[in-house]
Design a protein around this motif. Sequence first.
Motif, PDB file in Angstrom:
ATOM      1  N   THR A 159       0.990  -1.021   0.047  1.00  0.00           N
ATOM      2  CA  THR A 159       0.006   0.052   0.034  1.00  0.00           C
ATOM      3  C   THR A 159       0.936   1.519   0.119  1.00  0.00           C
ATOM      4  N   ASP A 165       1.543  10.163   2.244  1.00  0.00           N
ATOM      5  CA  ASP A 165       0.480   9.467   2.420  1.00  0.00           C
ATOM      6  C   ASP A 165       0.089   9.121   3.863  1.00  0.00           C
ATOM      7  N   ILE A 182      -1.786   5.927   5.600  1.00  0.00           N
ATOM      8  CA  ILE A 182      -2.117   4.538   5.342  1.00  0.00           C
ATOM      9  C   ILE A 182      -2.982   3.975   6.511  1.00  0.00           C
ATOM     10  N   SER A 236      -2.761  11.882   0.440  1.00  0.00           N
ATOM     11  CA  SER A 236      -3.492  10.935   0.138  1.00  0.00           C
ATOM     12  C   SER A 236      -3.776  10.085   1.403  1.00  0.00           C
ATOM     13  N   LYS A 265      -4.860   6.397   2.021  1.00  0.00           N
ATOM     14  CA  LYS A 265      -5.184   5.124   1.526  1.00  0.00           C
ATOM     15  C   LYS A 265      -5.448   3.947   2.338  1.00  0.00           C
ATOM     16  N   SER A 312      -5.581   0.123   3.693  1.00  0.00           N
ATOM     17  CA  SER A 312      -4.796  -1.214   3.471  1.00  0.00           C
ATOM     18  C   SER A 312      -5.480  -2.405   3.894  1.00  0.00           C
ATOM     19  N   GLU A 342      -3.127  -5.437   1.468  1.00  0.00           N
ATOM     20  CA  GLU A 342      -3.267  -5.903  -0.123  1.00  0.00           C
ATOM     21  C   GLU A 342      -2.349  -6.908  -0.553  1.00  0.00           C
TER      22      GLU A 342
END
Length: 362
Positions: A176, A274, A276, A300, A302, A304, A308
């Motif tokens: 991720t 990012d 996560i 961002s 994201k 996970s 993933e």
Amino acid sequence: MARAAVLHAVGDTELDLRDDVTTIDPGPTQVKIKIKATGVCHSDLSTMTGVLPSVPPTVVGHEGAGVVTEVGDQVTAVAPGDHVVVNWTPNCGTCGECRRGQPYLCITFITQAFTEPAFRLGDGTPAFGMAGAGTWAEELVMPWQAAIKIDEDVPFEYAALLGCGIPTGVGAAFHTADIRPGDKVAVVGAGGVGLSVIQGAKIAGAATIVAVDPNEAKHPIAKQFGATHTATLDSLEDTKNLLTAGQGFDTVFEVVGKSAAITTAWNATRRGGDVIVVGAGAADDNWSQSAFGLLFDGKSLKASLYGECDLRRDIPVFVDLWRAGKLDLDGLISRRIRFEDLNDAIRALAAGEVIRQVVLFD
């Protein structure tokens, strides 16, 4: 008859430890697995409290490993006697998510698990398996896709961790996140999965890894697994300023499962970095960010899920890293316990006294 830990009602603080539970018979595409070792994961506690959904009575547990004892007549991927890791999110291979190369998003078998009981109690009551698994039982029946064959030299107690904690944490760092050598990262939450994220970030080449946890007793443990620095929530801002000149970290992992922890991670991340989200939170625990900040900070967010991971692809990688001495599995295990100790294990987990506890059935 087999032993199994059963949740009768959401909110129960203790499980019914029984010895009269049986599985359904394996169908043509299913396998029966004799569980040898199973981890005690925070998601198990979340199932008991209702943060994660279940259909009681439920056999708890989702992180396990064991030996295949029976296979359906259409199963060719594994055979009786094979050592396997339980994949609690087996992928069907035909849904849209699987065809797009995102097997960790497949819900085909999990959806079935909420309507098709896989166990039966001694009085005949049907029972479901947590997340379609139920590894806190000596035996379980699952689709063949859930049985990931593993080399026999891998101890079952280590193999169990490869079913959830390791792929969720290490996978988040490998798959991720876009960690580059020299990056500065932070991990909010230094439990078992958080420590796996730290290991993954170290292997991926992060130069600075900050473990963030209000429980300072976890700080030296985090450093053993690769954290270069530690911080409490109160000292995080000062740590960020010291290590990043106030800019923030390139990647910050949230491994708690709380909206407040996502906010902590967001605020610690640099512009363009990012965030996560690894922790499994409650459906009613909402997180918000201003539309202005979402755009102009360029960060961002994201998700996970399961790191993933595709376990058929990734478990051999994790085993190779363990063999090379780069992935510490033994250090994650705080206690090896017996089935009869499960309720005490739940208490210790809720109190934050342990990293990972592993039930050994033999």
